[in-house]
Design a protein around this motif. Structure first.
Motif, PDB file in Angstrom:
ATOM      1  N   ASP A   1       0.838  -1.197   0.000  1.00 34.40           N
ATOM      2  CA  ASP A   1       0.000   0.000   0.000  1.00 34.40           C
ATOM      3  C   ASP A   1       0.872   1.246   0.000  1.00 34.40           C
ATOM      4  OD1 ASP A   1      -2.257   1.531   0.024  1.00 34.40           O
ATOM      5  OD2 ASP A   1      -2.779   1.139   2.120  1.00 34.40           O
ATOM      6  N   GLU A   2       0.419   2.282  -0.703  1.00 30.70           N
ATOM      7  CA  GLU A   2       1.141   3.547  -0.844  1.00 30.70           C
ATOM      8  C   GLU A   2       2.559   3.321  -1.368  1.00 30.70           C
ATOM      9  OE1 GLU A   2      -0.335   6.141  -0.980  1.00 30.70           O
ATOM     10  OE2 GLU A   2      -2.171   5.846   0.159  1.00 30.70           O
ATOM     11  N   ILE A   3       2.649   2.585  -2.461  1.00 34.94           N
ATOM     12  CA  ILE A   3       3.941   2.268  -3.077  1.00 34.94           C
ATOM     13  C   ILE A   3       4.678   3.519  -3.525  1.00 34.94           C
ATOM     14  CG2 ILE A   3       2.936   1.949  -5.374  1.00 34.94           C
ATOM     15  CD1 ILE A   3       5.810  -0.109  -3.851  1.00 34.94           C
ATOM     16  N   GLY A   4       3.923   4.591  -3.809  1.00 41.66           N
ATOM     17  CA  GLY A   4       4.538   5.839  -4.252  1.00 41.66           C
ATOM     18  C   GLY A   4       5.400   6.502  -3.193  1.00 41.66           C
TER      19      GLY A   4
ATOM     20  N   ASN B   1      -0.422   9.772  -8.619  1.00 41.45           N
ATOM     21  CA  ASN B   1      -0.312   9.435 -10.039  1.00 41.45           C
ATOM     22  C   ASN B   1       1.132   9.010 -10.276  1.00 41.45           C
ATOM     23  OD1 ASN B   1       0.147   9.561 -12.887  1.00 41.45           O
ATOM     24  ND2 ASN B   1      -1.684  10.825 -13.103  1.00 41.45           N
ATOM     25  N   LEU B   2       1.363   7.691 -10.349  1.00 40.14           N
ATOM     26  CA  LEU B   2       2.740   7.188 -10.438  1.00 40.14           C
ATOM     27  C   LEU B   2       3.437   7.622 -11.725  1.00 40.14           C
ATOM     28  CD1 LEU B   2       2.843   3.562  -8.987  1.00 40.14           C
ATOM     29  CD2 LEU B   2       3.608   5.708  -7.959  1.00 40.14           C
ATOM     30  N   LEU B   3       2.671   7.764 -12.796  1.00 40.34           N
ATOM     31  CA  LEU B   3       3.289   8.195 -14.056  1.00 40.34           C
ATOM     32  C   LEU B   3       3.851   9.608 -13.906  1.00 40.34           C
ATOM     33  CD1 LEU B   3       3.942   7.278 -16.880  1.00 40.34           C
ATOM     34  CD2 LEU B   3       1.740   8.179 -17.659  1.00 40.34           C
TER      35      LEU B   3
ATOM     36  N   GLU C   1      11.155   4.268 -13.612  1.00 36.69           N
ATOM     37  CA  GLU C   1      10.301   3.929 -14.747  1.00 36.69           C
ATOM     38  C   GLU C   1      10.237   2.415 -14.950  1.00 36.69           C
ATOM     39  OE1 GLU C   1       9.652   5.230 -19.442  1.00 36.69           O
ATOM     40  OE2 GLU C   1      11.528   5.702 -18.397  1.00 36.69           O
ATOM     41  N   ASP C   2      11.401   1.736 -14.806  1.00 37.07           N
ATOM     42  CA  ASP C   2      11.410   0.284 -15.007  1.00 37.07           C
ATOM     43  C   ASP C   2      10.560  -0.429 -13.949  1.00 37.07           C
ATOM     44  OD1 ASP C   2      13.196   1.003 -13.041  1.00 37.07           O
ATOM     45  OD2 ASP C   2      14.932  -0.022 -13.910  1.00 37.07           O
ATOM     46  N   LEU C   3      10.583   0.066 -12.715  1.00 43.12           N
ATOM     47  CA  LEU C   3       9.751  -0.534 -11.667  1.00 43.12           C
ATOM     48  C   LEU C   3       8.276  -0.237 -11.925  1.00 43.12           C
ATOM     49  CD1 LEU C   3       9.454  -2.021  -8.982  1.00 43.12           C
ATOM     50  CD2 LEU C   3       9.833   0.160  -7.795  1.00 43.12           C
TER      51      LEU C   3
ATOM     52  N   TYR D   1       6.686   0.050 -14.768  1.00 43.15           N
ATOM     53  CA  TYR D   1       6.126  -0.870 -15.768  1.00 43.15           C
ATOM     54  C   TYR D   1       6.123  -2.318 -15.285  1.00 43.15           C
ATOM     55  CZ  TYR D   1       5.922   2.968 -19.053  1.00 43.15           C
ATOM     56  OH  TYR D   1       5.611   4.149 -19.676  1.00 43.15           O
ATOM     57  N   ARG D   2       7.057  -2.660 -14.379  1.00 48.29           N
ATOM     58  CA  ARG D   2       7.072  -4.008 -13.823  1.00 48.29           C
ATOM     59  C   ARG D   2       5.854  -4.229 -12.922  1.00 48.29           C
ATOM     60  NH1 ARG D   2       9.624  -8.911 -14.481  1.00 48.29           N
ATOM     61  NH2 ARG D   2      11.503  -7.764 -15.051  1.00 48.29           N
ATOM     62  N   LEU D   3       5.458  -3.197 -12.196  1.00 44.79           N
ATOM     63  CA  LEU D   3       4.338  -3.320 -11.264  1.00 44.79           C
ATOM     64  C   LEU D   3       2.982  -3.123 -11.920  1.00 44.79           C
ATOM     65  CD1 LEU D   3       5.745  -1.246  -8.255  1.00 44.79           C
ATOM     66  CD2 LEU D   3       5.475  -3.734  -8.345  1.00 44.79           C
ATOM     67  N   LEU D   4       2.939  -2.405 -13.025  1.00 44.25           N
ATOM     68  CA  LEU D   4       1.696  -1.878 -13.579  1.00 44.25           C
ATOM     69  C   LEU D   4       0.586  -2.927 -13.724  1.00 44.25           C
ATOM     70  CD1 LEU D   4       0.478   0.763 -14.525  1.00 44.25           C
ATOM     71  CD2 LEU D   4       1.251   0.230 -16.836  1.00 44.25           C
ATOM     72  N   GLY D   5       0.790  -3.909 -14.580  1.00 39.98           N
ATOM     73  CA  GLY D   5      -0.202  -4.970 -14.775  1.00 39.98           C
ATOM     74  C   GLY D   5      -1.590  -4.432 -15.082  1.00 39.98           C
ATOM     75  N   ILE D   6      -2.601  -5.031 -14.431  1.00 37.72           N
ATOM     76  CA  ILE D   6      -3.980  -4.543 -14.566  1.00 37.72           C
ATOM     77  C   ILE D   6      -4.153  -3.313 -13.681  1.00 37.72           C
ATOM     78  CG2 ILE D   6      -6.405  -5.063 -14.083  1.00 37.72           C
ATOM     79  CD1 ILE D   6      -5.919  -7.909 -14.858  1.00 37.72           C
ATOM     80  N   GLN D   7      -4.695  -2.254 -14.225  1.00 34.73           N
ATOM     81  CA  GLN D   7      -4.921  -1.027 -13.466  1.00 34.73           C
ATOM     82  C   GLN D   7      -6.397  -0.952 -13.052  1.00 34.73           C
ATOM     83  OE1 GLN D   7      -2.843   2.496 -15.366  1.00 34.73           O
ATOM     84  NE2 GLN D   7      -2.641   0.997 -17.008  1.00 34.73           N
TER      85      GLN D   7
END
Length: 460
Positions: A251-254, A295-297, A307-309, A311-317
């Protein structure tokens, strides 16, 4: 949602001793082509057909061969879901109350108003039946898919989209990113995905990144060996190991530091963790679900998130809508919270009055579902009867709304001036004095359209 039967259709049985009156009732009820009306002058024939479960039954109370109470008792036993309307030639309030306590839906006296009253009752029954069907369908859908407590309910279009994505996510091991305002239920969604997935029998482990200092988070996630640092008096199993075979909810990865982001990326790539102070890697099989109100982007563009992390985490939004956009879901959630709270605290079952429901629907809920839950639980405690009234609903003033909605300073100024103008009948001079600003400043706002004043008030 499952299809419902036509709400205007109804199978109606008429049991009436008077032949003329039975024809009168049949003719009147049959004017609606969706009514299937059958008349019975014989009690035995009528009772023999109750297995057909008619929607509505009109029962002549004064039958020659058997008492009305006895027929009512047999109807309730053989066709318990039928709505029974007693029709009597006598106005007897005590008898009416007694029959309705037994299970009759309503009691009508034979007079010049019978036709209109019967029609009104039949329409009310059909409306209530449709509402019950809708509630039952919704209850079954929610209980089958998301048996996670009071907050995860709803039938609005925004939440239906969330349910659809939860089903997709639960069907495979793809990573999931859950976004939404604070209090919208992101952890509940993570649990729903886990409990409906193949990993449901394995651990679900949640970590709030924002709640832990960065120097402790590494040990919390990856574990540590005895003596790895001051205070490490024993080996500690990290959350990745603890969740092995199951789901890890971050939770709250940002809020994760850039330093730890690189270590997390390595764990996801290598599928193994290395505890702090150890040279030995431990294989892990963990499904990752992350959540954030950021907004992680945007954080990637600012250089705050790898950026690499990302896209690795993104998956289904999955984006959770704020409660204020979910309409009557507010009442569905409130009713479930109220029922659960009363049950868990040995309180008598309570319901909301119509005024209380209106008050609940009128609020913006900057704290979302979490705020609604707190409001309802407090109302249950404050209520002195089975009915929760609007006085029991203690809503916070919307001073906290500023934290949930970004506005410019000018917008806040215009909003304040508008509230004062509305409150003081658009008296610019008086409002200027109250706010300690020049009246010309307010006139300029009116001229530019920044605040609104009715035409008839502009030149007063």
């Amino acid at each position: 949602m499952s299809s419902l039967q036509n709400d205007s259709s109804a199978k109606i049985f008429v049991l009436e001793d008077d032949l003329w009156y039975s024809q009168f009732l049949s003719y009147h009820l049959s004017t609606n082509p969706d009514h299937q009306v059958e008349v019975f002058n014989s009690v035995d024939e009528f009772l023999g057909r109750l297995s057909e479960s008619p929607t509505i039954i009109t029962l002549d109370y004064h039958l020659p061969s058997v008492s009305g109470e006895e027929v009512l008792r047999q109807i309730l036993e053989k066709s318990p879901n039928s709505y029974i309307i007693i029709i009597s030639g006598q106005e007897d309030i005590r008898k009416a109350v007694s029959l309705m306590k037994m299970g009759a839906y309503d009691y009508i006296v034979k007079n010049e108003e019978t036709k209109d009253r019967l029609w009104s009752i039949v329409e009310k029954i059909k409306h209530n039946r449709t509402l019950k069907q809708e509630i039952e369908v919704l209850r079954k859908e929610v209980n089958q898919k998301y048996t996670l407590g009071s907050e995860l309910v709803g039938s609005s279009e925004p939440i239906k989209k969330v349910y659809h994505l939860v089903e997709k996510a639960a069907a495979n091991n793809i990573n999931v990113t859950v976004t939404g305002e604070t209090g919208t239920g992101k952890e509940l969604i993570a649990k729903a995905i886990h409990l409906n997935s193949k990993r449901s029998k394995m651990p679900f482990v949640a970590v709030n990144i924002a709640a832990l200092p960065s120097e402790l988070l590494e040990s919390e996630l990856f574990g540590h060996e005895k003596g790895a640092f001051t205070g490490a008096t024993a080996r500690r199993v990290g959350k990745f190991e603890e969740a092995n075979g199951g789901t890890l909810f971050l939770d709250e990865i940002g809020e994760m530091s850039f330093h730890l982001q690189s270590k997390l990326l390595r764990v996801l790539q290598e599928r193994e963790v290395t505890p702090v102070g150890s040279n030995k890697s431990i294989p892990v099989d963990v499904r990752i679900i992350t959540a954030t109100h950021r907004n992680l982007l945007d954080e990637v563009k600012k250089g705050n998130f790898r950026e690499d992390l990302f896209y690795r985490l993104l998956g289904i939004q999955i984006h959770l809508p704020p409660l204020r956009e979910r309409g009557h879901d507010i009442l569905l959630i409130a009713n479930r919270v109220l029922k659960d709270f009363c049950s868990q605290n040995d309180l008598e079952e309570k319901t909301f009055s119509s005024d209380a429901q209106k008050k609940l629907l009128s609020h913006q809920y900057p704290g979302n579902v979490r705020e609604l839950k707190a409001v309802v639980e407090l109302a249950a405690v404050l209520s002195d009867s089975k009915l929760v009234t609007s006085d029991d609903i203690q809503l916070q003033k919307t001073v906290t709304a500023a934290s949930s909605e970004e506005k410019t300073l000018d917008e806040y100024i215009y909003e304040t001036v508008q509230k004062y103008l509305d409150k003081y009948n658009y008296n610019v001079v008086y409002v200027a004095e109250k706010l300690k600003v020049g009246k010309s400043t307010i006139y300029r706002m009116i001229q530019k359209g920044d605040v609104l004043v009715p035409e008839q008030k502009k030149f007063q």
